[in-house]
Design an enzyme around this catalytic site. Structure first.
Site, mmCIF file in Angstrom:
data_model
loop_
_atom_site.group_PDB
_atom_site.id
_atom_site.type_symbol
_atom_site.label_atom_id
_atom_site.label_comp_id
_atom_site.label_asym_id
_atom_site.label_seq_id
_atom_site.Cartn_x
_atom_site.Cartn_y
_atom_site.Cartn_z
ATOM 1 N N ASP A 47 57.302 35.780 10.259
ATOM 2 C CA ASP A 47 56.302 36.835 10.265
ATOM 3 C C ASP A 47 55.071 36.281 10.970
ATOM 4 O O ASP A 47 54.875 35.060 11.028
ATOM 5 C CB ASP A 47 55.949 37.259 8.837
ATOM 6 C CG ASP A 47 55.337 38.655 8.781
ATOM 7 O OD1 ASP A 47 56.059 39.601 8.436
ATOM 8 O OD2 ASP A 47 54.135 38.793 9.111
ATOM 9 N N ASP A 75 54.777 34.875 16.140
ATOM 10 C CA ASP A 75 54.209 36.025 16.834
ATOM 11 C C ASP A 75 55.164 36.360 17.972
ATOM 12 O O ASP A 75 55.313 35.590 18.923
ATOM 13 C CB ASP A 75 52.827 35.659 17.377
ATOM 14 C CG ASP A 75 52.161 36.786 18.155
ATOM 15 O OD1 ASP A 75 52.852 37.770 18.516
ATOM 16 O OD2 ASP A 75 50.957 36.677 18.438
ATOM 17 N N VAL A 76 55.830 37.513 17.890
ATOM 18 C CA VAL A 76 56.889 37.833 18.847
ATOM 19 C C VAL A 76 56.355 38.153 20.233
ATOM 20 O O VAL A 76 57.138 38.331 21.174
ATOM 21 C CB VAL A 76 57.782 38.989 18.343
ATOM 22 C CG1 VAL A 76 58.502 38.601 17.066
ATOM 23 C CG2 VAL A 76 56.989 40.284 18.186
ATOM 24 N N ASN A 102 63.063 42.998 13.632
ATOM 25 C CA ASN A 102 62.385 44.038 12.862
ATOM 26 C C ASN A 102 60.913 44.203 13.235
ATOM 27 O O ASN A 102 60.301 45.203 12.877
ATOM 28 C CB ASN A 102 62.506 43.696 11.363
ATOM 29 C CG ASN A 102 61.739 44.644 10.482
ATOM 30 O OD1 ASN A 102 62.047 45.827 10.407
ATOM 31 N ND2 ASN A 102 60.711 44.126 9.815
ATOM 32 N N TYR A 167 54.196 54.397 20.394
ATOM 33 C CA TYR A 167 55.252 53.938 19.487
ATOM 34 C C TYR A 167 56.595 54.569 19.860
ATOM 35 O O TYR A 167 57.638 53.893 19.844
ATOM 36 C CB TYR A 167 54.864 54.301 18.057
ATOM 37 C CG TYR A 167 55.747 53.707 16.987
ATOM 38 C CD1 TYR A 167 55.802 52.334 16.781
ATOM 39 C CD2 TYR A 167 56.498 54.522 16.149
ATOM 40 C CE1 TYR A 167 56.590 51.792 15.777
ATOM 41 C CE2 TYR A 167 57.285 53.982 15.135
ATOM 42 C CZ TYR A 167 57.329 52.628 14.962
ATOM 43 O OH TYR A 167 58.109 52.094 13.971
ATOM 44 N N LYS A 171 59.958 52.539 20.881
ATOM 45 C CA LYS A 171 61.202 52.637 20.125
ATOM 46 C C LYS A 171 62.334 53.227 20.970
ATOM 47 O O LYS A 171 63.503 52.827 20.805
ATOM 48 C CB LYS A 171 60.985 53.462 18.859
ATOM 49 C CG LYS A 171 60.127 52.752 17.817
ATOM 50 C CD LYS A 171 60.747 51.440 17.346
ATOM 51 C CE LYS A 171 60.034 50.877 16.127
ATOM 52 N NZ LYS A 171 60.631 49.605 15.652
ATOM 53 N N ALA A 200 60.539 55.202 5.755
ATOM 54 C CA ALA A 200 60.769 54.217 4.697
ATOM 55 C C ALA A 200 59.406 53.745 4.216
ATOM 56 O O ALA A 200 58.629 53.183 4.994
ATOM 57 C CB ALA A 200 61.602 53.047 5.211
#
Length: 259
Positions: A47, A75-76, A102, A167, A171, A200
């Protein structure tokens, strides 16, 4: 309508090594890490938030044993940190069987009012970050001639919603990335699929979404409730397991939204 009872583990991922990004806290990533451990896996959690990651690691180690859990802040948006995460997984457990990508960033802003910086940040974390993690996993899995990658997309990649152009674009890109990479990976025995959740509920979503919008989104769900993060994690576990052995390049909707 109340959520169904929590489903116990059935050993679907016994002795497999799973890497999960954005796995700190009570969201889909955290639920996925827990579900994978309950299914018998060894798990590397990561994370960008080091404090929350440390708390999650300690909780998982206490419940499942320190020999089955590893953690590294990642950090992606930083290629060197993504590579360090996968290097750690190999050093600790010797291989990587499953990668769950994720990490993502949302927010609400009309396009006319959006800055380049806001657009770029959502795309860099949500789409580019998924690409970096998929690429790192593929480089390892193709040499193993085996592996599974599960990406986290969203129904917003299919369906329009005001204030979500950045977003939604990210996606939708995750979905296209999943399909194309899956064709490239198939010859190496690697499967790549994605889940596409609708709503979710988790603490971070509550912080960045108005109460009015959450109520509206909940009303769209056929069950009249939002999904629990573990319900999405169950589908991720299915895609990671041998029960989905003939599936690749698929985007599975985890949603009760009306058509």
């Amino acid at each position: 309508m109340t959520p169904p009872p929590y489903v116990p583990g059935h050993g679907l991922l016994k002795d497999r090594v799973v890497v999960v990004t954005a796995a700190a806290g009570a969201g889909i990533g955290g639920a996925t890490a827990r579900r994978c451990l309950e299914e018998g896996a060894r798990v590397v959690v990561s994370d960008a938030h080091e404090r929350r990651l440390g708390e999650s690691r300690q909780a998982l180690e206490k419940e499942f044993g320190a020999d089955r859990v590893a953690a590294l802040a990642c950090d992606v948006t930083k290629e060197e940190q993504v590579q360090a995460l996968y290097d750690l997984a190999l050093q600790r457990f010797g291989r990587i069987d499953v990668a769950v990508n994720n990490a993502g960033l949302g927010g609400t802003c009309d396009l006319a009012d959006m800055t380049d910086e806001a657009w770029d940040r959502v795309l860099d974390i949500t789409l580019n970050g998924t690409m970096r993690c998929t690429r790192a996993a593929l480089r390892i899995m193709r040499d193993q001639d085996a592996g599974v990658i599960v990406n986290n997309a969203s129904v917003i990649g299919w369906r329009a919603q005001k204030g979500q152009s950045h977003y939604a674009a990210a996606k939708a890109g995750v979905m296209a990335l999943t399909r194309c990479a899956a064709l490239e990976a198939a010859e190496h025995g690697v499967r790549i699929n994605a889940v596409s959740p609708s709503l979710a509920m988790h603490p971070h979503l509550v912080k960045v979404t108005s109460e009015e919008l959450l109520e509206e989104l909940t009303r769209r769900e056929a069950f009249g409730r939002y999904a629990e993060p573990w319900e999405v994690a169950n589908v991720i576990v299915f895609l990671a397991s041998d029960y989905s052995s003939y599936m690749t390049g698929e985007v599975v909707s985890v949603s009760s939204q009306r058509a």
